[in-house]
Design a protein around this motif. Structure first.
Motif, PDB file in Angstrom:
ATOM      1  N   GLN A 291       7.746  -5.902  -3.331  1.00 16.03           N
ATOM      2  CA  GLN A 291       7.247  -4.551  -3.556  1.00 16.03           C
ATOM      3  C   GLN A 291       6.065  -4.588  -4.541  1.00 16.03           C
ATOM      4  O   GLN A 291       5.133  -3.814  -4.431  1.00 16.03           O
ATOM      5  CB  GLN A 291       8.382  -3.684  -4.114  1.00 16.03           C
TER       6      GLN A 291
ATOM      7  N   SER B  79      15.791  -2.641  -2.740  1.00 11.64           N
ATOM      8  CA  SER B  79      15.212  -3.884  -3.270  1.00 11.64           C
ATOM      9  C   SER B  79      16.309  -4.823  -3.757  1.00 11.64           C
ATOM     10  O   SER B  79      16.209  -6.046  -3.588  1.00 11.64           O
ATOM     11  CB  SER B  79      14.226  -3.592  -4.399  1.00 11.64           C
TER      12      SER B  79
ATOM     13  N   ASP C 268       9.376  -5.781   1.537  1.00 15.66           N
ATOM     14  CA  ASP C 268       9.768  -4.622   0.733  1.00 15.66           C
ATOM     15  C   ASP C 268       8.580  -3.662   0.646  1.00 15.66           C
ATOM     16  O   ASP C 268       7.609  -3.947  -0.064  1.00 15.66           O
ATOM     17  CB  ASP C 268      10.189  -5.099  -0.660  1.00 15.66           C
TER      18      ASP C 268
HETATM   19 MG   LIG Z   1      12.576  -0.945  -4.183  1.00 16.76          MG
END
Ligand SMILES: [Mg+2]
Ligand SMILES: Nc1ncnc2c1ncn2[C@@H]1O[C@H](COP(=O)(O)OP(=O)(O)OP(=O)(O)O)[C@@H](O)[C@H]1O
Length: 229
Positions: free
Chosen positions: A90, A45, A166
């Motif tokens: 995410q 990330s 993500d």
């Molecule tokens: Mg991550």
């Protein structure tokens, strides 16, 4: 299209320094489809945030379309982000007060010259991700997988040159995950550049190229058939 040169990212937290990226060199050409894999905490990330110009390297350089991201002033930087890059976070980042449709149309608010077919595209994308029936609901009324699909529709609204995703299938059952992957495959076939972060080897196998991170460094970078899992 994008190039990272000896990129480091350190986070200072309560007297401790976390070295999330520890010297990453990576070049991704326009039209490539790259999967980034690696264990939790390996820096995926952190890397994607830098690629999306949401964060800057602590040291090293990030060049996007030939320009150093650090030298883009705020307006040019946000213009690049809003017009050229689609980002699936995410944690979704849907705005709770807006409906699903309004969330999907959000990129238009930052666009000076919105394409005429944007509303039709929003309808089409909501259909494709199976959320047409939920378009007037708010994120709080959705399941995690539905929020994720709404975030994907939003990222694709303006047909970004660079799609950064993500864990876009992290909360999805296998049927919804396959639908989302088909959509991403299509984006790639249309010539857009795709960087997909996933810890799932089967999902990563969709991409022709695999980059595996370990402790903030690239441990493996090669074509998918050569990847070992
Ligand atoms: Mg991550
Ligand atoms: N904002 C932050 N402040 C401090 N440390 C951070 C921050 N963001 C990430 N880290 C740390 O940096 C390291 C890399 O985190 P990152 O989120 O990039 O990992 P990841 O590969 O995406 O993991 P996951 O698969 O769990 O999402 C971790 O040790 C994490 O704790």
């Amino acid at each position: 299209m994008i190039e990272l040169q000896d990129v480091h990212r350190r986070y200072a937290m309560s007297g401790q320094t976390v070295h999330a990226l520890a010297g990453v060199d990576l070049r991704i050409d326009a039209g490539e489809f790259v999967a980034i894999t690696g264990q939790s905490g390996s820096g995926k990330s952190s890397l994607l945030n830098i690629l999306g110009c949401l964060d800057h390297p602590t040291s090293g350089h990030y060049l996007i379309e030939g320009r150093d991201a650090a030298t883009l002033d705020d307006e040019a930087g946000s213009d690049l982000r809003n017009r050229r890059i689609g980002f699936v976070f995410q944690s979704f980042h849907l705005l709770p007060r807006l409906t699903v449709l309004e969330n999907v149309l959000l990129p238009l608010r930052f666009h000076r010259d919105p394409p005429a077919d944007a509303h039709a595209r929003a309808d089409m994308l909501l259909e494709r991700v199976g959320l047409s029936q939920r378009r007037d609901h708010r994120p709080g009324e959705l399941s995690g997988g539905q929020m994720q699909r709404a975030a994907i529709a939003r990222a694709l609204l303006l047909q970004p040159a660079l799609l950064l995703a993500d864990e876009p299938t992290g909360n999805l059952d296998s049927k919804s995950a396959a639908d989302v992957l088909a959509l991403i495959d299509e984006v790639h076939r249309d010539g857009q550049t795709v960087v997909l972060v996933t810890h799932d080897a089967d999902i990563a196998a969709h991409a022709p190229r695999q980059v595996r991170l370990r402790d903030g460094r690239i441990e493996h970078d090669g074509p998918t058939h050569a990847a070992t899992h």
